[in-house]
Each structure stands twice: as C-alpha cells, then as structure tokens.
Design a protein around this motif. Sequence first.
Motif, short mmCIF file in Angstrom:
data_model
loop_
_atom_site.label_atom_id
_atom_site.label_comp_id
_atom_site.label_asym_id
_atom_site.label_seq_id
_atom_site.Cartn_x
_atom_site.Cartn_y
_atom_site.Cartn_z
N SER A 234 5.35 6.74 -4.02
CA SER A 234 5.38 5.29 -4.18
C SER A 234 6.72 4.70 -3.73
O SER A 234 6.77 3.63 -3.12
N GLN A 235 7.81 5.41 -4.03
CA GLN A 235 9.12 4.95 -3.57
C GLN A 235 9.21 4.98 -2.05
O GLN A 235 9.73 4.04 -1.44
N ALA A 236 8.71 6.06 -1.46
CA ALA A 236 8.76 6.17 0.00
C ALA A 236 7.91 5.09 0.66
O ALA A 236 8.31 4.48 1.66
N LEU A 237 6.73 4.83 0.08
CA LEU A 237 5.86 3.78 0.62
C LEU A 237 6.52 2.41 0.51
O LEU A 237 6.52 1.62 1.46
N ARG A 238 7.10 2.14 -0.66
CA ARG A 238 7.74 0.85 -0.88
C ARG A 238 8.90 0.63 0.09
O ARG A 238 9.06 -0.44 0.67
N ARG A 239 9.72 1.67 0.28
CA ARG A 239 10.87 1.54 1.18
C ARG A 239 10.42 1.36 2.62
O ARG A 239 10.95 0.51 3.34
N GLY A 240 9.43 2.13 3.03
CA GLY A 240 8.93 1.99 4.40
C GLY A 240 8.26 0.65 4.62
O GLY A 240 8.46 0.00 5.66
N ALA A 241 7.47 0.21 3.64
CA ALA A 241 6.78 -1.06 3.77
C ALA A 241 7.79 -2.21 3.83
O ALA A 241 7.63 -3.16 4.62
N ALA A 243 10.87 -2.06 4.92
CA ALA A 243 11.56 -2.02 6.21
C ALA A 243 10.70 -2.63 7.31
O ALA A 243 11.20 -3.40 8.15
N HIS A 244 9.41 -2.33 7.32
CA HIS A 244 8.52 -2.90 8.32
C HIS A 244 8.46 -4.42 8.18
O HIS A 244 8.49 -5.17 9.17
N LEU A 245 8.36 -4.89 6.94
CA LEU A 245 8.28 -6.32 6.70
C LEU A 245 9.57 -7.02 7.12
O LEU A 245 9.53 -8.10 7.73
N ALA A 246 10.71 -6.41 6.81
CA ALA A 246 11.99 -7.00 7.20
C ALA A 246 12.12 -7.08 8.72
O ALA A 246 12.60 -8.08 9.27
N GLU A 247 11.68 -6.04 9.41
CA GLU A 247 11.72 -6.05 10.87
C GLU A 247 10.83 -7.15 11.43
O GLU A 247 11.21 -7.87 12.37
N ALA A 248 9.65 -7.29 10.85
CA ALA A 248 8.71 -8.30 11.34
C ALA A 248 9.25 -9.71 11.13
O ALA A 248 9.18 -10.57 12.02
N ARG A 249 9.81 -9.94 9.94
CA ARG A 249 10.32 -11.27 9.65
C ARG A 249 11.56 -11.59 10.47
O ARG A 249 11.79 -12.74 10.85
N ALA A 250 12.36 -10.59 10.78
CA ALA A 250 13.55 -10.80 11.60
C ALA A 250 13.17 -11.19 13.02
O ALA A 250 13.91 -11.88 13.70
N ALA A 251 11.99 -10.76 13.44
CA ALA A 251 11.54 -11.04 14.81
C ALA A 251 10.84 -12.38 14.93
O ALA A 251 10.57 -12.86 16.03
N GLU A 252 10.50 -12.99 13.79
CA GLU A 252 9.79 -14.27 13.83
C GLU A 252 10.73 -15.40 14.27
O GLU A 252 11.90 -15.42 13.88
#
Length: 263
Positions: A234-241, A243-252
């Motif tokens: 769950s920790q690994a999923l939360r951290r990966g999720a 990071a993906h969300l932060a990357e996506a929002r940074a690109a918006e």
Amino acid sequence: MTARSRLQSGLDSGAALFGGWVVGPTVLGPEEFATAGYDYVGIDLQHGYLDDADAASMLRRLEHVPIATMVRLPTADPAPIGRVLDAGADAVIIAMVESADEAAAAVAATRYPPAGMRSFGPLRPSLGYVPSDLEERASVFAMVETTRGVSALASICEVPGLSGVYVGPADLAISMGYDPTSAWRRQEVRDVMADIAEAATATGLVAGVHAGTGALGNDAARMGFRVITLASESQALRRGAAAHLAEARAAEPPESHASGGYR
C-alpha cells in the motif's frame, strides 16, 4: 533438491537484503516487488488483513517467482507456523519475543520431534519430504521490540536454532516512552536498534528491521542490519500513484488546472 531456501542463499552473499511487505490479499503485490528487484517479500499475519490460507495461496503462487518469502506471526503457536512452512515460507518472524524461552518456543515450532513440536505435512511437492531438509530451510527470526526483550537480548541470541533477530521500531519506541512514528528520528531509539544489530551479528545471527522507506533502509544497512523491509504494497502504491499524479499536474497548462480542466 537442495535444502537451502532463497532467503538463505541470498544471505550467503553477505550483502543486505531489501524486502517489500504485504498486508492485504493480493496476487500482484509480491510479483511486482520481485519485478522491481526486491530480495524478499514479507507476508504479515500479525497486523495485516490476512490469514494463513491467504498466505498459503500467495506462497504457492510465488513458487516460481524469484523472490524469497518471510511470514510474520503474532505468537509461537506451532500450528500456524507449521502451516506457512508447509506452504513454502522461507522464514517465520515471531512478534514480541521477550525471553529466551519464547525464542526457543519459536524455534521448536519449526522443528520436528524430538527436537521440536512441528507436525509433518508439507503442502508443496517441490519442498520434498525429508524432515531434516524441511527443518534446515526454515529460518526463524525473533522480533525484539520492547525494552523487556532488549534486556533479554543476550540470552535470546544464544538460543540454538535461531536464525536472526528482527526489530520493530514502532513498538520499541512505544516501550521506551516515545511516539511510534518518531522511532527513526529519536537517537535514543536508533542507539538501541544499533545495539540489537551489533549483538545479533556478534553471535552469528542475522539482524533484520522494519525501515519503512528507502532512505531509512540505507541507514539500516549502515547500522549493520541485513534483512531490511522498505515498504508495504500500500505504501509503494501510494508513493507511485502520488508521483504519477504530480508529474501529470506539473505538465498541465496552469489555467487548465485552475479552471478544473478542459471541457
């Protein structure tokens, strides 16, 4: 068939082994840890939402996956320990061990008579049917995670057949009067953890610990720990999720995020 387990073979290298942790029923978590290059996966029957039937299913599925396996249990009750070993676990970690007698009971649960109390009943044909081989591949870790356990550490480390000592920083911190989330930040707790690792290593045992993050895992290796759990699924999923969300929002484009996105 060799009697040595994947965990034992991994420890032969002398390097620290890094593991993931599973707290809920999953068919993907352990395999993803293996794909990521983790050395072992721990299956939690103490604090996780799992029973030994769940553990057996995961262990059977991992038979052909290149990762070692450990199972944490709340007590040295021989029945559940025997079941997870019969299903193929490389090691058991027994929680809240506070005396040499409790550590000896944990070892006895992994050994057949006359040396122990384990009942014969391997569930995985690849393990073979030779009692001495089944005993040899079963590693036993005693969790030392209270001040009482630390006081008995020298005698615990002398228990014949014990493979290692595994530290639970949160419970150790609580027993020392500190907030469990501050364990790795408290020098007093870190000093005790380092003492445990040193004592275990000095007696030929393997020192293990719950780190919780990669950075703390690096700290633990420098402290002398060799079996180091980094994160749960769950920790690994939360951290990966995240990071993906932060990357996506940074690109918006800034205005799209402020207005709620394109319509």
